[in-house]
Design an enzyme around this catalytic site. Structure first.
Site: not given
Length: 234
Positions: A28-29, A31, A84-85, A98-99, A105, A123
């Site tokens: 998720s996110g 990127t 992502g990260a 963050g999401g 995840e 990042k």
């Protein structure tokens, strides 16, 4: 190049590692949101994959772009997880969530033979913690849980604001119906000890420290280079 272009570069590079008949975890996110349409193009051109998404939003994107979706109940073991990260630190330690999808995840990453992180160079950090650490908690007794989190952090020399994530006037709810505290602790010098301390608190469901899960990081640099890194490269 702007950040969105860098994210797309990293997503394109990640596609090079996707092969026919793979069972993929889809993270998720922002990127990953660049990765899913590109994967959909490959699927439209004949690539055979089956995917498990870590959030309702990622699943909706997969449906939109024609990416086949299944569940961990049907395919409990995955070949590769692409995610992502929020931060990538030493030895490929991560802050994620963050999401708000950190629990799913982490479950998908743990069910995968390999986890590849896609990101832009912003990042990359020398020490985790500039980004707030998300902590997913059970809604029951959240004030008691918050006090326990503060005590655990204090025992490790960490201090700072811990805020309940909001969605308008109401607490933000994860796909699993949990709440999230965002902990602004600054530099996290002992992520393993912090992870253990947080998970020992009954009201804590999961946290955003991803330790020992990522096997590669695909990082797009501002000079248009792409670095494919392994934990020992940090």
């Amino acid at each position: 190049m702007n950040v969105q272009q860098l994210k797309k570069m990293a997503a394109l590079k990640a596609l090079e590692f996707v092969e026919d008949d793979m069972r993929l975890g889809i993270g998720s996110g922002s990127t990953v949101n660049e990765f899913i349409p590109l994967l959909g193009e490959r699927v439209a051109n004949g690539l055979r994959v089956t995917c498990v998404a870590t959030s309702q939003y990622s699943e909706q994107l997969c449906h939109k772009f024609g990416v086949p979706i299944s569940t961990l109940e049907k395919i409990p073991e995955l070949d590769l997880d692409i995610d992502g990260a929020d931060e990538i630190g030493p030895e490929m330690t991560l802050i994620k969530g963050g999401g708000g999808a950190l629990l799913h995840e982490k479950i998908v990453a743990s069910a995968s033979r390999a986890m590849f992180v896609i990101a832009d160079e912003t990042k990359m950090v020398k020490t985790l913690g500039a980004f707030a650490l998300p902590i997913e908690v059970n809604p029951f007794g959240i004030h008691a849980t918050r006090i326990a989190i503060e005590k655990a952090a204090d025992n490790l020399g960490l201090s700072g604001e811990i805020t309940l994530r909001m969605n308008g006037d109401d607490p933000f709810k994860t796909d699993g119906g949990h709440f999230i505290f965002d902990a602004f602790w600054g530099r996290i010098l002992q992520p393993k000890l912090l992870s253990e301390a947080l998970l020992a608190i009954p009201g804590v469901v999961e946290h955003g420290l991803f330790l020992g899960l990522a096997s590669r990081a695909i990082v797009a640099m501002a000079d248009s280079q792409i670095k494919v890194l392994e934990p020992f490269d940090f």
